[in-house]
Design a protein around this motif. Structure first.
Motif, mmCIF file in Angstrom:
data_model
loop_
_atom_site.group_PDB
_atom_site.id
_atom_site.type_symbol
_atom_site.label_atom_id
_atom_site.label_comp_id
_atom_site.label_asym_id
_atom_site.label_seq_id
_atom_site.Cartn_x
_atom_site.Cartn_y
_atom_site.Cartn_z
ATOM 1 N N UNK A 95 93.100 25.196 8.703
ATOM 2 C CA UNK A 95 93.719 24.064 7.456
ATOM 3 C C UNK A 95 95.176 24.448 8.093
ATOM 4 N N UNK A 96 95.624 23.469 9.109
ATOM 5 C CA UNK A 96 97.001 23.950 9.846
ATOM 6 C C UNK A 96 97.830 23.016 9.435
ATOM 7 N N UNK A 143 100.615 27.635 0.073
ATOM 8 C CA UNK A 143 101.380 28.698 1.548
ATOM 9 C C UNK A 143 99.821 28.434 2.287
ATOM 10 N N UNK A 144 100.166 28.377 3.605
ATOM 11 C CA UNK A 144 100.023 28.475 4.681
ATOM 12 C C UNK A 144 100.089 29.206 5.654
ATOM 13 N N UNK A 145 99.052 30.074 5.601
ATOM 14 C CA UNK A 145 99.066 30.906 6.110
ATOM 15 C C UNK A 145 98.994 31.773 7.601
ATOM 16 N N UNK A 180 96.429 30.000 10.884
ATOM 17 C CA UNK A 180 96.032 30.619 12.338
ATOM 18 C C UNK A 180 94.299 30.515 12.464
ATOM 19 N N UNK A 181 94.323 30.762 14.032
ATOM 20 C CA UNK A 181 92.503 31.034 13.766
ATOM 21 C C UNK A 181 92.342 32.482 13.325
ATOM 22 N N UNK A 182 92.776 33.225 14.050
ATOM 23 C CA UNK A 182 92.284 34.469 13.729
ATOM 24 C C UNK A 182 91.676 34.599 12.325
ATOM 25 N N UNK A 183 92.817 34.141 11.117
ATOM 26 C CA UNK A 183 92.250 34.187 9.870
ATOM 27 C C UNK A 183 91.236 33.437 9.510
#
Length: 271
Positions: free
Chosen positions: A90-91, A42-44, A72-75
């Motif tokens: 890791x986009x 999963x790419x969260x 996402x950068x917030x993660x």
């Protein structure tokens, strides 16, 4: 076999995100792909975590994934504050490019599921230009309606018989994550949900410049391109995420717990 339990994670809003650098996550996926292990990736981003926070069924899907990348950068910022100090983003777009680059040298074929015929056609053209030795097993657009049991079984058989080690899935969140979870153990390949990456790679939409991405404003760049579709999503998910993240940071006992278990399984590496 390497299962999710062996990967270091950092919880963000109580959801475990894989706490490995970009290259290490790519190497892990390739290791599974070469062995034809049935895995889900999963790419969260903020949207995915909030969908899981509000939906218990989807929360189980996310927690059950074999690998969850911080898209996402917030993660990424949260993970760094909570202990994973050197965490990379890791986009999805970078995952696609890195895997295709290495897959063509490792004789790993790839299968594309979802999206539309026109988008897949544009993707194939670009892929053949950028990765001329990449083995594309097939590109399979899916109808907007749910597949019948017969159609679904036929698709699973087609993927398995193709010999693909990686299956890129584009059905949108949370549909693609649920689809991967349903096919875990049935499809002998690594399934990766890439959401909106397909139309961006095909050139339908533009990706934000590097500086914008690094500053965490890629969501705003996408919003400008698709205001009607993304308005409701962003206004619904971003404010509550900020509040919940702030609460987690306030109640966290430590902001700098290091991870020492990475070497536990990274002795194997693909080149």
């Amino acid at each position: 076999m390497v299962g999710r339990a062996f990967l270091p994670t950092q919880k963000v809003l109580e959801f475990p995100i894989t706490a490995l650098r970009f290259e290490e996550q790519i190497q892990t996926i390739l290791r599974w792909a070469i062995a034809h292990e049935s895995k889900t990736v999963c790419v969260a981003n903020v949207h995915m975590l909030m969908e899981a926070y509000w939906n218990p069924e989807f929360a189980c899907v996310l927690r059950g994934a074999d690998l969850v990348t911080p898209d996402g950068m917030p993660l990424v910022w949260m993970m760094r504050l909570l202990g994973a100090r050197y965490q990379d983003r890791v986009a999805g777009m970078d995952i696609l490019s890195a895997l295709c680059e290495l897959a063509q040298t490792l004789d790993v074929s790839v299968f594309f599921v979802g999206s539309q015929t026109e988008i897949l056609s544009c993707m194939r053209t670009r892929l053949e230009q950028e990765f001329p030795r990449l083995k594309i097993a097939a590109m399979e657009p899916l109808p907007f309606r749910p597949l019948t049991a017969t159609e679904d079984e036929a698709l699973s058989q087609k993927i398995n018989s193709s010999g693909a080690g990686i299956v890129f899935v584009s059905l949108g969140c949370p549909k693609q994550e649920k689809w991967m979870a349903q096919h875990h153990g049935k499809i002998q390949a690594v399934m990766i949900g890439l959401g909106g990456v397909f139309p961006v790679y095909a050139g339908i939409h533009k990706r934000a410049p590097r500086l914008v991405r690094d500053l965490g404003f890629e969501w705003l760049y996408r919003w400008v391109q698709e205001p009607r579709r993304l308005w409701n999503r962003y206004t619904k998910t971003i404010p509550p995420f900020i509040w919940l993240a702030f609460k987690q940071l306030l109640t966290s006992s430590s902001f700098s717990t290091p991870f020492h278990i990475r070497e536990r399984y990274l002795g194997w590496r693909v080149e």
